[in-house]
Enzyme design. Structure first.
Site, PDB file in Angstrom:
ATOM      1  N   ALA A 154       0.995  -1.147  -0.133  1.00 57.07           N
ATOM      2  CA  ALA A 154      -0.089   0.082  -0.015  1.00 57.07           C
ATOM      3  C   ALA A 154       0.727   1.253  -0.277  1.00 57.07           C
ATOM      4  O   ALA A 154       0.473   2.376   0.267  1.00 57.07           O
ATOM      5  CB  ALA A 154      -1.086   0.013   1.316  1.00 57.07           C
ATOM      6  N   VAL A 205       5.154  -5.814 -10.098  1.00 55.96           N
ATOM      7  CA  VAL A 205       5.558  -4.522 -10.384  1.00 55.96           C
ATOM      8  C   VAL A 205       7.199  -4.342  -9.559  1.00 55.96           C
ATOM      9  O   VAL A 205       7.822  -3.640  -9.973  1.00 55.96           O
ATOM     10  CB  VAL A 205       4.667  -3.375  -9.740  1.00 55.96           C
ATOM     11  CG1 VAL A 205       5.387  -1.976  -9.986  1.00 55.96           C
ATOM     12  CG2 VAL A 205       3.381  -3.387 -10.377  1.00 55.96           C
ATOM     13  N   HIS A 216      13.803  -4.681 -17.845  1.00 54.47           N
ATOM     14  CA  HIS A 216      13.523  -3.283 -17.370  1.00 54.47           C
ATOM     15  C   HIS A 216      14.951  -2.685 -16.698  1.00 54.47           C
ATOM     16  O   HIS A 216      15.724  -3.319 -16.096  1.00 54.47           O
ATOM     17  CB  HIS A 216      12.414  -3.618 -16.093  1.00 54.47           C
ATOM     18  CG  HIS A 216      12.153  -2.169 -15.562  1.00 54.47           C
ATOM     19  ND1 HIS A 216      11.718  -1.004 -16.514  1.00 54.47           N
ATOM     20  CD2 HIS A 216      11.958  -1.775 -14.248  1.00 54.47           C
ATOM     21  CE1 HIS A 216      11.216   0.016 -15.681  1.00 54.47           C
ATOM     22  NE2 HIS A 216      11.380  -0.510 -14.434  1.00 54.47           N
TER      23      HIS A 216
HETATM   24  N1  LIG Z   1       8.336  -2.181 -12.597  1.00 58.95           N
HETATM   25  C1  LIG Z   1       8.334  -0.901 -12.731  1.00 58.95           C
HETATM   26  O1  LIG Z   1       8.635  -0.390 -13.861  1.00 58.95           O
HETATM   27  C2  LIG Z   1       8.564  -0.324 -11.272  1.00 58.95           C
HETATM   28  C3  LIG Z   1       8.207   0.975 -11.352  1.00 58.95           C
HETATM   29  C4  LIG Z   1       8.265   1.760 -10.033  1.00 58.95           C
HETATM   30  C5  LIG Z   1       8.324   1.124  -9.014  1.00 58.95           C
HETATM   31  N2  LIG Z   1       8.551  -0.187  -8.992  1.00 58.95           N
HETATM   32  C6  LIG Z   1       8.929  -1.142  -7.710  1.00 58.95           C
HETATM   33  O2  LIG Z   1       7.691  -1.145  -6.982  1.00 58.95           O
HETATM   34  C7  LIG Z   1       8.065  -1.283  -5.690  1.00 58.95           C
HETATM   35  C8  LIG Z   1       7.180  -0.451  -4.727  1.00 58.95           C
HETATM   36  O3  LIG Z   1       7.362   0.902  -5.038  1.00 58.95           O
HETATM   37  P1  LIG Z   1       6.865   1.954  -4.222  1.00 58.95           P
HETATM   38  O4  LIG Z   1       7.339   3.647  -4.679  1.00 58.95           O
HETATM   39  O5  LIG Z   1       5.225   1.840  -3.939  1.00 58.95           O
HETATM   40  O6  LIG Z   1       7.508   1.728  -2.754  1.00 58.95           O
HETATM   41  P2  LIG Z   1       6.915   1.918  -1.297  1.00 58.95           P
HETATM   42  O7  LIG Z   1       7.973   1.718  -0.447  1.00 58.95           O
HETATM   43  O8  LIG Z   1       6.024   3.335  -1.461  1.00 58.95           O
HETATM   44  O9  LIG Z   1       5.942   0.687  -1.198  1.00 58.95           O
HETATM   45  C9  LIG Z   1       6.020  -0.617  -0.633  1.00 58.95           C
HETATM   46  C10 LIG Z   1       5.409  -1.073   0.041  1.00 58.95           C
HETATM   47  O10 LIG Z   1       5.492  -2.380   0.172  1.00 58.95           O
HETATM   48  C11 LIG Z   1       5.145  -2.852   1.678  1.00 58.95           C
HETATM   49  N3  LIG Z   1       5.663  -4.039   2.211  1.00 58.95           N
HETATM   50  C12 LIG Z   1       7.072  -4.336   2.047  1.00 58.95           C
HETATM   51  N4  LIG Z   1       7.026  -5.958   2.551  1.00 58.95           N
HETATM   52  C13 LIG Z   1       5.804  -6.241   2.589  1.00 58.95           C
HETATM   53  C14 LIG Z   1       5.355  -7.592   2.686  1.00 58.95           C
HETATM   54  N5  LIG Z   1       6.148  -8.407   3.355  1.00 58.95           N
HETATM   55  N6  LIG Z   1       4.020  -7.687   2.630  1.00 58.95           N
HETATM   56  C15 LIG Z   1       3.053  -6.674   2.167  1.00 58.95           C
HETATM   57  N7  LIG Z   1       3.470  -5.399   1.906  1.00 58.95           N
HETATM   58  C16 LIG Z   1       4.947  -5.165   2.179  1.00 58.95           C
HETATM   59  C17 LIG Z   1       5.753  -1.539   2.336  1.00 58.95           C
HETATM   60  O11 LIG Z   1       5.207  -1.586   3.958  1.00 58.95           O
HETATM   61  C18 LIG Z   1       5.300  -0.415   1.600  1.00 58.95           C
HETATM   62  O12 LIG Z   1       3.939   0.041   2.014  1.00 58.95           O
HETATM   63  C19 LIG Z   1       9.429  -0.943  -5.540  1.00 58.95           C
HETATM   64  O13 LIG Z   1      10.103  -2.383  -5.576  1.00 58.95           O
HETATM   65  C20 LIG Z   1       9.658  -0.071  -6.972  1.00 58.95           C
HETATM   66  O14 LIG Z   1      11.104  -0.404  -7.124  1.00 58.95           O
HETATM   67  C21 LIG Z   1       8.686  -0.738 -10.358  1.00 58.95           C
END
Ligand SMILES: NC(=O)c1ccc[n+]([C@@H]2O[C@H](COP(=O)([O-])OP(=O)(O)OC[C@H]3O[C@@H](n4cnc5c(N)ncnc54)[C@H](O)[C@@H]3O)[C@@H](O)[C@H]2O)c1
Length: 309
Positions: free
Chosen positions: A11, A119, A176
């Protein structure tokens, strides 16, 4: 009629924004799951209270309990850590692999027929983790990267040529990150290849900016990474699946010989419909493009080889 149901795990910035887009489009009911207590419940309630103003009937709930996610049609995985100062890429790989493995195992127990949209980074490697943890066929494990990378390329093409983003189309293959393979000769403005509209130097500059698109935003934000465009890209994939649209979108999928690669998740154009990935679209690459694609696949292989068994 039963409404579609989407679970978004994580979230944080990307997850909450995906949840907002899905709910506000009235596409599906949304369950937002996070490991932090109160966070998904708070964001879920806040999103639900926007519904009367926005005017949609989607239910949004936040939870720490996967039982609430039961029967989801699509599960989006955004949970993970961002790279912290002092943390190596390998550390991040190991930590996020453990997170993705555990959340996918929990989610699929309750939603055995879902399509998984991954993601979390490093994206292509996390798709492997999700596939192993779920035991799902390749049609139902997709990685989001190409839609975002193409959108960035489209934005820069439209800006450069001062045309609508709607008329700018881009074609990006590969893993990516900085080894992705944009294909300028298949990137067009209203059907005209950009190679006919821009000098090779300008095309190269746009390609480089696209490949560094994520890093450019991280450098500006200082803390955190891009999430509006990543969430929009994820939404586009979920929409294509739930509405069986047969969209042709670049996604990370497990290749089984296509493009000369076997057993690796790499970004290629696929048809997305109700069953997830319906088929891989193959195009003939030039020798240079094929070499760039193979280099990109090799960097994915390096990461996958480092994953714990
Ligand atoms: N594929 C893509 O193109 C792309 C683009 C943007 C971000 N991302 C990736 O997406 C991910 C999320 O990015 P974000 O900006 O939302 O990060 P964020 O830190 O805002 O959110 C990540 C969330 O994951 C939760 N989390 C951690 N461990 C968990 C678990 N075991 N169970 C449930 N929830 C858990 C955290 O509490 C946090 O709320 C990152 O790995 C980022 O690198 C990928």
């Amino acid at each position: 009629m039963r409404r579609n149901k989407v679970t978004v795990i994580g979230a944080g910035n990307v997850g909450a924004t995906v949840a907002q887009r899905i709910a506000e489009a009235g596409l599906a009911d949304v369950v937002l799951v996070d490991i932090v207590e109160g966070l998904p419940q708070g964001k879920g309630l806040d999103l639900a209270q926007a519904a009367p103003i926005v005017g949609h009937d989607a239910r949004v709930v936040g939870t720490n309990d996967y039982a609430d996610s039961a029967g989801s049609d699509v599960v989006v995985v955004t949970s993970g850590l961002a790279r912290q100062p002092g943390m190596s890429r390998d550390d991040l790989l190991t930590k996020n692999a453990a997170i993705v493995r555990s959340v996918v195992a929990l989610a699929v127990r309750h939603s055995p027929n879902a399509v998984l949209v991954i993601v979390t980074n490093p994206l292509d490697a996390m798709c492997h983790v999700a596939m192993r943890a779920s035991g799902f066929p390749r049609e139902r494990v997709l990685g989001m990267a190409g839609v975002l990378d193409s959108a960035r390329f489209r934005t820069f093409i439209a800006e450069e040529l001062r045309v609508s983003v709607e008329d700018a189309h881009a074609f990006v293959l590969g893993g990516h990150g900085d080894t992705m393979v944009p294909l300028p000769r298949y990137s067009t403005v209203a059907g005209i290849p950009i190679t006919e509209l821009l000098s090779p130097e300008r095309v190269q500059a746009l390609v480089e900016r696209t490949a560094n698109g994520g890093a450019e935003i991280v450098a500006l934000l200082k803390t955190g990474s891009a999430f509006y465009a990543p969430a929009a890209a994820t939404f586009e994939m979920v929409d294509a699946i739930l509405r069986d649209r047969k969209r042709v979108l670049p996604c990370a999928v497990l290749l089984q010989g296509e493009y000369g690669v076997d057993g690796l998740f790499v970004g290629v154009p696929v048809v997305l419909g109700a069953g997830g990935m319906e088929r891989v679209i193959q195009i003939k690459l030039s020798a240079d493009e094929q070499a760039a694609f193979e280099r990109s696949a090799a960097t994915v292989r390096e990461l996958v080889d480092k994953l714990p068994a």
